[in-house]
Design an enzyme around this catalytic site. Structure first.
Site, PDB file in Angstrom:
ATOM      1  N   ASN A 129       0.813  -1.225   0.000  1.00  0.00           N
ATOM      2  CA  ASN A 129       0.000   0.000   0.000  1.00  0.00           C
ATOM      3  C   ASN A 129       0.839   1.265   0.000  1.00  0.00           C
ATOM      4  O   ASN A 129       1.963   1.244   0.467  1.00  0.00           O
ATOM      5  CB  ASN A 129      -0.904  -0.009   1.240  1.00  0.00           C
ATOM      6  CG  ASN A 129      -2.193  -0.757   0.967  1.00  0.00           C
ATOM      7  OD1 ASN A 129      -2.834  -0.536  -0.048  1.00  0.00           O
ATOM      8  ND2 ASN A 129      -2.564  -1.653   1.869  1.00  0.00           N
ATOM      9  N   HIS A 184      -8.270   1.836  -4.113  1.00  0.00           N
ATOM     10  CA  HIS A 184      -8.297   1.105  -2.842  1.00  0.00           C
ATOM     11  C   HIS A 184      -8.062   2.147  -1.755  1.00  0.00           C
ATOM     12  O   HIS A 184      -7.007   2.255  -1.184  1.00  0.00           O
ATOM     13  CB  HIS A 184      -7.163   0.074  -2.852  1.00  0.00           C
ATOM     14  CG  HIS A 184      -7.170  -0.850  -1.675  1.00  0.00           C
ATOM     15  ND1 HIS A 184      -8.304  -1.469  -1.220  1.00  0.00           N
ATOM     16  CD2 HIS A 184      -6.161  -1.290  -0.883  1.00  0.00           C
ATOM     17  CE1 HIS A 184      -7.985  -2.243  -0.184  1.00  0.00           C
ATOM     18  NE2 HIS A 184      -6.705  -2.136   0.037  1.00  0.00           N
TER      19      HIS A 184
HETATM   20  N1  APR Z   1      12.317  -7.113   0.440  1.00  0.00           N
HETATM   21  C1  APR Z   1      11.605  -8.134   0.962  1.00  0.00           C
HETATM   22  N2  APR Z   1      10.830  -8.000   2.062  1.00  0.00           N
HETATM   23  C2  APR Z   1      10.789  -6.809   2.654  1.00  0.00           C
HETATM   24  C3  APR Z   1      11.481  -5.684   2.166  1.00  0.00           C
HETATM   25  C4  APR Z   1      12.296  -5.872   0.996  1.00  0.00           C
HETATM   26  N3  APR Z   1      13.000  -4.874   0.469  1.00  0.00           N
HETATM   27  N4  APR Z   1      11.232  -4.636   2.977  1.00  0.00           N
HETATM   28  C5  APR Z   1      10.381  -5.078   3.933  1.00  0.00           C
HETATM   29  N5  APR Z   1      10.118  -6.388   3.745  1.00  0.00           N
HETATM   30  C6  APR Z   1       9.294  -7.290   4.553  1.00  0.00           C
HETATM   31  C7  APR Z   1       9.392  -7.040   6.053  1.00  0.00           C
HETATM   32  O1  APR Z   1      10.603  -7.544   6.589  1.00  0.00           O
HETATM   33  C8  APR Z   1       8.166  -7.781   6.567  1.00  0.00           C
HETATM   34  O2  APR Z   1       8.444  -9.122   6.926  1.00  0.00           O
HETATM   35  O3  APR Z   1       7.909  -7.102   4.278  1.00  0.00           O
HETATM   36  C9  APR Z   1       7.198  -7.742   5.346  1.00  0.00           C
HETATM   37  C10 APR Z   1       5.908  -6.984   5.630  1.00  0.00           C
HETATM   38  O4  APR Z   1       5.203  -7.738   6.534  1.00  0.00           O
HETATM   39  P1  APR Z   1       4.230  -7.146   7.654  1.00  0.00           P
HETATM   40  O5  APR Z   1       4.913  -6.045   8.388  1.00  0.00           O
HETATM   41  O6  APR Z   1       3.677  -8.314   8.420  1.00  0.00           O
HETATM   42  O7  APR Z   1       3.064  -6.456   6.792  1.00  0.00           O
HETATM   43  P2  APR Z   1       1.851  -7.201   6.030  1.00  0.00           P
HETATM   44  O8  APR Z   1       0.651  -7.222   6.894  1.00  0.00           O
HETATM   45  O9  APR Z   1       2.346  -8.476   5.478  1.00  0.00           O
HETATM   46  O10 APR Z   1       1.543  -6.147   4.863  1.00  0.00           O
HETATM   47  C11 APR Z   1       2.407  -6.012   3.750  1.00  0.00           C
HETATM   48  O11 APR Z   1       0.600  -5.301   2.333  1.00  0.00           O
HETATM   49  O12 APR Z   1      -1.613  -4.797   2.877  1.00  0.00           O
HETATM   50  C12 APR Z   1      -0.347  -4.304   2.583  1.00  0.00           C
HETATM   51  O13 APR Z   1      -0.327  -2.206   3.799  1.00  0.00           O
HETATM   52  C13 APR Z   1       0.199  -3.516   3.753  1.00  0.00           C
HETATM   53  O14 APR Z   1       2.037  -2.518   2.589  1.00  0.00           O
HETATM   54  C14 APR Z   1       1.670  -3.552   3.488  1.00  0.00           C
HETATM   55  C15 APR Z   1       1.872  -4.923   2.833  1.00  0.00           C
END
Ligand code: APR
Length: 318
Positions: A129, A184
């Site tokens: 998002n 969205h």
């Molecule tokens: N490469 C790979 N993974 C990454 C990177 C990257 N460069 N940067 C961050 N991450 C990982 C984080 O380490 C974390 O494990 O992305 C993951 C995000 O997971 P959560 O914090 O649990 O968030 P989540 O609920 O999975 O949402 C992810 O989807 O709905 C959207 O708004 C929400 O943007 C968010 C995304």
């Protein structure tokens, strides 16, 4: 029976890990790859999912791989036909999706640069998002043809709307058809003219005020869950939607679903990623499906297009 092909989920947080699990349980892929920048997290989750295979009875292999910003570890995604991008921060209570734009744009840009190098033929499904902007950014950074980049939002918003209608009327969710288009976010466009319950128009079963109330709850559907969870955002329904999109690509099914797709002429709107119905196949979006809308629905869709167009232009420089 062994499945075919490889699908990658980037980001092993709540959204990514539940998506990977759903994809593996479909048992139609040879391999699901789950990556994250946190060392050990994707590997640990993959091991756990693989250990569920004898119980759930699926053969799809799950591979976990930590990755670095300079591309370390990305060899694991080579040959993926589909890459779902969930990397990025989720909202905290009180935040709008737009508050994530700068942070997530940096993350998505880095991810897409690496994905493009290692999986140049993939269909990209973006879920980070703010969704419409991150999808536009992924398309720009990848340089992929527009049909190979799409975002997940409409199916989730539609599912939320359908659930609220079913709950309100006390009918099975399977009786309810609803539709949301647009963004969205604040300019989500519910389409009451396309909503039915057992084939009857929704407007014949609920008052305009009741429908409005359900629409408002749908528009704030993600925020309602963020406020309850206090840390993190929704992932069960979102991952169900993203996994279904990936399945339609893998099976070249031609299913028509609401997705964030490149709109070029439909509804008199051009040159913007927007929530519309699209026919999904092996190459991503086969075509945007243009349906009959009422005058006010069409006006709202055009307003949504202009709102996301402005933001999508800004995001290119982030
Ligand atoms: N490469 C790979 N993974 C990454 C990177 C990257 N460069 N940067 C961050 N991450 C990982 C984080 O380490 C974390 O494990 O992305 C993951 C995000 O997971 P959560 O914090 O649990 O968030 P989540 O609920 O999975 O949402 C992810 O989807 O709905 C959207 O708004 C929400 O943007 C968010 C995304």
């Amino acid at each position: 029976m062994a499945g075919k092909g490889k699908v990658t989920v980037v980001g092993a947080g709540f959204y990514g890990s539940t998506t990977a699990q759903r994809l593996a349980e479909y048992d139609i892929f040879a391999e699901v790859v789950l990556t994250d920048i946190i060392e050990g997290r994707p590997e640990g989750l993959a091991l756990d999912m693989n250990q569920s295979r004898p119980i759930e009875g699926f053969e799809t292999k799950v591979t976990g791989q930590a990755t670095g910003q300079a591309g370390e570890g990305y060899q694991a995604i080579a040959g993926s036909g589909i890459v779902i991008i969930t990397a990025g921060l989720p909202r905290k209570p009180g935040m709008s999706r737009m508050d994530l734009i700068e942070t997530n744009a940096k993350i998505v840009r880095n991810v897409v640069e690496n994905v493009t190098k290692y999986a140049p033929d993939a269909v990209l499904i973006v879920v980070s998002n703010p969704l419409d902007e991150m999808t536009a950014l992924a398309a720009k950074v990848s340089g992929f043809p527009a049909h190979r980049v799409m975002g997940q939002a409409g199916m989730l918003d539609t599912a939320r709307f359908s659930f609220f209608v079913a709950e309100r009327l006390g009918v099975p969710v399977g009786s309810v058809r609803t539709l949301t288009l647009g963004s969205h976010g604040d300019t989500m466009v519910p389409v009451p003219s396309a909503c039915t319950v057992d084939g009857k128009p929704l407007a014949s079963l609920l008052s305009a005020a009741d429908i409005d109330q359900l629409v408002t709850r749908t528009r704030n559907g993600g925020g309602e869950i963020v406020a309850l969870l206090k840390t993190g955002s929704a992932y069960y329904a979102p991952s169900a939607a993203a996994a279904r999109m990936a399945r339609a690509v893998a099976e070249d099914s031609g299913a028509v679903m609401p997705v964030c797709a490149w709109v070029d002429g439909q509804y008199g709107i051009s040159g913007v990623y927007l929530g519309v119905e699209a026919e999904i196949g092996a190459g991503g979006v086969r075509r945007v499906v243009e349906r009959e809308l009422t005058g006010s629905e069409l006006a709202d869709l055009r307003t949504a297009a202009e709102a996301v167009r402005a933001k999508q232009a800004d995001v290119a420089s982030l």
